[in-house]
Design an enzyme around this catalytic site. Sequence first.
Site, PDB file in Angstrom:
ATOM      1  N   ASP A   1      -0.184   5.005   0.919  1.00 14.02           N
ATOM      2  CA  ASP A   1      -0.475   5.966   1.988  1.00 14.02           C
ATOM      3  C   ASP A   1      -0.397   5.303   3.364  1.00 14.02           C
ATOM      4  OD1 ASP A   1      -1.060   8.078   0.164  1.00 14.02           O
ATOM      5  OD2 ASP A   1      -3.057   7.261  -0.182  1.00 14.02           O
TER       6      ASP A   1
ATOM      7  N   ASP B   1      -1.455  -0.438   6.131  1.00 12.87           N
ATOM      8  CA  ASP B   1      -1.671   0.262   7.409  1.00 12.87           C
ATOM      9  C   ASP B   1      -3.158   0.377   7.736  1.00 12.87           C
ATOM     10  OD1 ASP B   1      -2.194   2.166   5.319  1.00 12.87           O
ATOM     11  OD2 ASP B   1      -2.137   3.738   6.862  1.00 12.87           O
TER      12      ASP B   1
ATOM     13  N   ASN C   1      -3.797   9.758  -6.671  1.00 12.90           N
ATOM     14  CA  ASN C   1      -2.583  10.577  -6.556  1.00 12.90           C
ATOM     15  C   ASN C   1      -1.327   9.724  -6.382  1.00 12.90           C
ATOM     16  OD1 ASN C   1      -3.705  13.400  -6.430  1.00 12.90           O
ATOM     17  ND2 ASN C   1      -4.819  12.538  -4.700  1.00 12.90           N
TER      18      ASN C   1
ATOM     19  N   SER D   1      -5.481   5.200  -4.375  1.00 13.64           N
ATOM     20  CA  SER D   1      -5.369   6.646  -4.594  1.00 13.64           C
ATOM     21  C   SER D   1      -5.091   7.001  -6.050  1.00 13.64           C
ATOM     22  CB  SER D   1      -4.247   7.214  -3.729  1.00 13.64           C
ATOM     23  OG  SER D   1      -4.029   8.566  -4.080  1.00 13.64           O
TER      24      SER D   1
ATOM     25  N   ASP E   1       0.875  -1.158   0.000  1.00 13.44           N
ATOM     26  CA  ASP E   1       0.000   0.000   0.000  1.00 13.44           C
ATOM     27  C   ASP E   1       0.926   1.225   0.000  1.00 13.44           C
ATOM     28  OD1 ASP E   1      -2.294   1.679   0.490  1.00 13.44           O
ATOM     29  OD2 ASP E   1      -1.643   1.774   2.573  1.00 13.44           O
TER      30      ASP E   1
ATOM     31  N   GLY F   1      -7.554   3.653   3.351  1.00 12.21           N
ATOM     32  CA  GLY F   1      -7.708   2.623   2.316  1.00 12.21           C
ATOM     33  C   GLY F   1      -9.008   2.726   1.530  1.00 12.21           C
TER      34      GLY F   1
ATOM     35  N   ARG G   1     -11.991   8.047  -2.272  1.00 13.02           N
ATOM     36  CA  ARG G   1     -12.325   9.439  -1.962  1.00 13.02           C
ATOM     37  C   ARG G   1     -13.834   9.619  -1.755  1.00 13.02           C
ATOM     38  NH1 ARG G   1     -10.144  13.355  -6.431  1.00 13.02           N
ATOM     39  NH2 ARG G   1      -8.327  12.006  -6.106  1.00 13.02           N
TER      40      ARG G   1
HETATM   41  C1  BG6 Z   1      -5.947   5.564  -0.024  1.00 14.97           C
HETATM   42  C2  BG6 Z   1      -6.027   6.305   1.270  1.00 14.97           C
HETATM   43  O1  BG6 Z   1      -4.639   5.162  -0.265  1.00 14.97           O
HETATM   44  O2  BG6 Z   1      -6.381   6.392  -1.110  1.00 14.97           O
HETATM   45  C3  BG6 Z   1      -7.429   6.874   1.477  1.00 14.97           C
HETATM   46  O3  BG6 Z   1      -5.707   5.435   2.331  1.00 14.97           O
HETATM   47  C4  BG6 Z   1      -7.830   7.708   0.275  1.00 14.97           C
HETATM   48  O4  BG6 Z   1      -7.421   7.656   2.649  1.00 14.97           O
HETATM   49  C5  BG6 Z   1      -7.714   6.877  -0.988  1.00 14.97           C
HETATM   50  O5  BG6 Z   1      -9.166   8.176   0.412  1.00 14.97           O
HETATM   51  C6  BG6 Z   1      -8.079   7.658  -2.249  1.00 14.97           C
HETATM   52  O6  BG6 Z   1      -7.098   8.625  -2.455  1.00 14.97           O
HETATM   53  P1  BG6 Z   1      -7.193   9.838  -3.451  1.00 14.97           P
HETATM   54  O7  BG6 Z   1      -5.791  10.421  -3.401  1.00 14.97           O
HETATM   55  O8  BG6 Z   1      -7.512   9.295  -4.804  1.00 14.97           O
HETATM   56  O9  BG6 Z   1      -8.239  10.770  -2.939  1.00 14.97           O
HETATM   57 MG    MG Z   2      -2.803   3.100   3.602  1.00 17.58          MG
END
Ligand code: BG6
Ligand code: MG
Length: 216
Positions: A9, A169, A117, A115, A7, A45, A48
């Site tokens: 984040d 995590d 991002n 994510s 993972d 995890g 959004r």
């Molecule tokens: C996960 C995070 O990795 O990504 C979450 O643990 C988050 O908290 C999810 O909501 C989506 O991320 P993003 O950057 O696309 O908003």
């Molecule tokens: Mg995580």
Amino acid sequence: MKAFLFDLDGVIVDTAHFHYQAWRRLANEKLGFDISEEFNENLKGVSRTESLERILAHGNTTLDEGTKAAYATLKNEWYVELINKMTPDDILPGVKVFLEKTRQSGIKIGLGSVSKNAKPILEKIGIVEDFDVIIDGTKISKGKPDPEVFLKGAQELNIAPHECVVFEDAVAGIEAGKRAGMKTVGIGQAEVLKEADIVFPNLVNVEIFELLQALF
Ligand code: BG6
Ligand code: MG
């Protein structure tokens, strides 16, 4: 064991804290309530849009679809402001060495993050090249605890799920790994990550041979 799926984040970088900061700001400034760090465990995890749904339910608040989309975008803008400042110094302790040891052991390295991002973060911290496969929020349709993100990683590596170990995590991420039929390593607190096969506070001094012995 043929692949380790990480993972992002909260395992490789401390962005779990940035997600919390940005959601908390949204709750405080736009929704009129606060969210605790304990409640935030439920957001780790999770995608959004699902995170926003959980926050709204937590505050007994409802919003129309347009406002929800606008708030999710606003949260992401605040989040991106925080991650834009990241450099290779933000890689969590032990991660670089652990990735090197994994590579030396002939084990493949994958990223399994929901994510959108993820890719820009890996670029900012300079470790894109360390991954044999990257599955992120742009490649999946279901967030954790759905196993899709990890199953896709295994599939792209052409490795059977039972030959993969997931590093997570998040409670939802451990569940996703288990549902994928993989071994799970929790990174964080054992009291929180109760379902993980084994838990470490971080990746500092984690030895691959000892880890695999404990898991199998
Ligand atoms: C996960 C995070 O990795 O990504 C979450 O643990 C988050 O908290 C999810 O909501 C989506 O991320 P993003 O950057 O696309 O908003
Ligand atoms: Mg995580």
